[in-house]
Design an enzyme around this catalytic site. Sequence first.
Site: not given
Ligand code: SF4
Length: 460
Positions: A2, A32, A107-108, A250, A256, A396, A446, A449
């Site tokens: 989003c 989005g 967003n989130g 993220c 991406y 995620c 983060c 994933c």
């Molecule tokens: S899990 Fe992956 S896609 Fe989700 S916030 Fe963390 S780095 Fe981003």
Amino acid sequence: MCGIIGIFQRDKKSESASRLAVLGLFAEQHRGQESCGIAYFDGQKIQLIKKMGLVKEVFNEKILEDMHSHIAIGHVRYPTKGTSDIGNAQPHIFSNLSGPMFALASNGDIVNYQELRDELESKDVFFESDNDGELILKYIAYYHEKQGLSIVDSIKNVMRHFQGSYSAVLLIKDELYAFRDPYSNRPFIFGELDDGTYVFASESCSIDIIRAEFKKEVSPSEIIHVSGNGMRSIQLNPEEFRDRKHTAHCVFELIYFSRPDSVVYNHAVYAFREILGKKLAEKEDIIADVVIPVPDSSNFIALGYAKELGIDFNFGLIRNHYVGRTFIAPEQTIRDENVSQKFNPLPGYLKGKKVTLIDDSIVRGTTLRKIIKMVRNHGAKEVHVRIGSPMVKYSCYYGIDTPTMEELIANQKTVEDIAAFLQADSLRYLTVPELKSLIKDNNDFCFACFDGNYPIHLKE
Ligand code: SF4
């Protein structure tokens, strides 16, 4: 994912906030494509226009003509939680007996959504959607209206109890609040126009299009309030609201999601992607005739890779821009249809060539498999695949549509098995340590994933 935007014009006579918000949303369309909406204050009450579809389809000139306001918020939706329908489109509105009071766009994803919703429902709060934005809005509205907390204290209450990811703009008549979760998981920036118009947006490409100047990222757990009296920032200590020292940006936004012309978490996205490609090239032992990106998000990764190895780079696959992004279409059936409509190789170009195909990531593998088949069918003699990120092994829970581990090919198969599934001559990913080595402040990110270390608690 989003995208959100918030506009506040200090000069109330300007009345072009909605138009600017639409323009900003247009630049965030990649975040989005399911639905979009604008809420604005027309001097009397909050008005809301939201529909399924793209920004340019929904907000035509006729609609824009009537949207006079000096304050507006907007949203483009990519469905993660909740169905793909207008009920879950944002912004959401909270009304009391005197009419619409608040509008919010966020967003989130909220990890402990159900627990918080149950809590509000037990207090007779009614929900119209399954959307996280509505939950944030109603939580704030409840504590403000029923418990008498100030708006700032109600937002603090959100920070205290909500686990997950949220960048949000809240419209209350002719006042605007912008706030960001203590982990700062999704991007959120603040900019200003020469005439003193304040702009809040998910990405800097959005403020560029309306000629605003980038001022700063909204800080972790910061609340910014703008009104006729000017702007004030309430800087809360994020460590009060999170259970780790660092933020959790993220990293996939850099790989991406975000547009290459954006600056996200103070990183120029295009430059970061070139460095991903350069890193991939460092261990290369197969020198192809040509490097081809899977457009568009892999373009700069492929460029960095090709530059480093001194190999020809070409856009061997042409993307039809009128088809939605493959990854963010909500259902597999739609994804499958999109692939063949979306890419077409340059006629004759691939014949007899040893090709290195660069992609940013592999999620399910179905798209890439079809692309490789297409490249081979157009005469490529070898197809080597290089991925500008590590293996996506974990789902995620913070705003991206990867609901089950079973859907992720890297959770189920080895690199060799994936190469066989893709029918690639070779396959190599970046490793997690390689990716981390490219980010100086990597503790603030983060990578869940890829490595399964979820920085924000998972309660569901
Ligand atoms: S899990 Fe992956 S896609 Fe989700 S916030 Fe963390 S780095 Fe981003």
